[in-house]
Design an enzyme around this catalytic site. Sequence first.
Site, mmCIF file in Angstrom:
data_model
loop_
_atom_site.group_PDB
_atom_site.id
_atom_site.type_symbol
_atom_site.label_atom_id
_atom_site.label_comp_id
_atom_site.label_asym_id
_atom_site.label_seq_id
_atom_site.Cartn_x
_atom_site.Cartn_y
_atom_site.Cartn_z
ATOM 1 N N ASP A 197 1.032 -4.788 -7.897
ATOM 2 C CA ASP A 197 1.593 -3.579 -8.496
ATOM 3 C C ASP A 197 1.124 -3.534 -9.942
ATOM 4 O OD1 ASP A 197 3.186 -1.623 -9.760
ATOM 5 O OD2 ASP A 197 4.776 -1.887 -8.281
ATOM 6 N N CYS A 252 7.549 0.839 5.476
ATOM 7 C CA CYS A 252 8.819 1.570 5.400
ATOM 8 C C CYS A 252 8.853 2.423 4.139
ATOM 9 C CB CYS A 252 9.996 0.606 5.411
ATOM 10 S SG CYS A 252 10.190 -0.324 6.945
ATOM 11 N N ARG A 254 5.944 5.265 2.762
ATOM 12 C CA ARG A 254 5.464 6.612 3.032
ATOM 13 C C ARG A 254 4.236 6.542 3.930
ATOM 14 N NH1 ARG A 254 9.697 8.142 1.939
ATOM 15 N NH2 ARG A 254 10.394 9.701 0.402
ATOM 16 N N ASP A 278 8.318 2.657 9.884
ATOM 17 C CA ASP A 278 9.466 3.565 9.831
ATOM 18 C C ASP A 278 9.049 4.950 9.348
ATOM 19 O OD1 ASP A 278 12.422 3.995 9.891
ATOM 20 O OD2 ASP A 278 12.139 4.314 7.733
ATOM 21 N N GLU A 283 5.863 13.744 11.005
ATOM 22 C CA GLU A 283 7.198 13.441 11.529
ATOM 23 C C GLU A 283 7.854 14.719 12.035
ATOM 24 O OE1 GLU A 283 9.394 11.359 8.490
ATOM 25 O OE2 GLU A 283 7.904 9.760 8.343
ATOM 26 N N HIS A 302 12.203 6.896 10.683
ATOM 27 C CA HIS A 302 12.473 7.136 9.265
ATOM 28 C C HIS A 302 13.949 6.902 8.953
ATOM 29 C CE1 HIS A 302 10.674 9.394 5.594
ATOM 30 N NE2 HIS A 302 11.555 8.481 5.207
#
Length: 335
Positions: A197, A252, A254, A278, A283, A302
């Site tokens: 990150d 989980c 995007r 997820d 969707e 989701h």
Amino acid sequence: MTTRVLAAGDHFVLNRLLIDAVREQVPEGLEFTELTLDWPLVPFGRVAEVDEASGTEDQLIEALDGAEICLTQMAPLTRRVIEASPRLRLIGIGRGGPVNANLKAAAEHGVAVCCAPGRNAGATAEHTLGMILAAARRIPQTHAELTAGRWRSDYYRYDEVGIELRGSTIGLVGGGAVGNRVAEMLAALGAHVLVHDPYVTESAVAELVSLDELLARSQVITLHARVTPETTGMIGAPQIAAMPAGGIIVNCARGALLDYDAVCDAIDGGHLFGAAFDVFPEEPIPAGSRLLSTPGVTLTPHLAGASRQTAANAAAILAEDVARHLRGEPLAHPA
């Protein structure tokens, strides 16, 4: 003087949660009206110029008549709605980002907007851990075999068994609120945790590395980055090929972060052991999607952030900013 507040909740962030949280912060001087939106019983969608909204503009305009404050999770705060609500001064959106509000229109009309970042960090982190375990130990697949009447002891073959988290190297792409909690849980279980990150400069539980190093060393990779032009599609076929054979990918965060066809190709080709998702590029998942038929893929609709604590957290975070607004203080979580 009484301030009118519209609680435009839904079947997850309930109106009673919103109202009780605000009354705890502001016991007197408020008058509440309520509107219950259909989400999640009816999927959210685009309404006029805003995304991920539930309900109609006309419905909200009628409910906002005379209201100074609107508290919601999914209501469509469009330009038309804002212009039709001249007394409106504060919009509180009980989610991490105000995608269902027209921020430009709000600013033009002197309406402050706040949201609830981090409300679902605990729920999403725990769901991520569950998805890692489900994929690594083939829990959904073996459950399905048993409920179909098949006792599959052949899953005990060496090539079919998964890994333990203790002693494994697990890479997190993204070290924000959710990623940091996942890192803490994995470290407590004895995993060696890597984090990539560019905005994280130190971690008490993880080794900070480049994306290339994370890919090369991690037996499991889990995604926790925000979607930006730089992160869209950041994990594709070349990145998956750089992972050790037998790896697992979990998302989980995007759907736009990942090339799902490349994951299916890598599972079919034997390079990946499995995956757990997820979130998805589209969707609900379209009928005929490879995700529905590729072996070793665990899916949830989701729901990672769906916990009772998440709903209560959203209400509490908004209530604190309602109190600040009424005292004339800066908002803690302005959008």
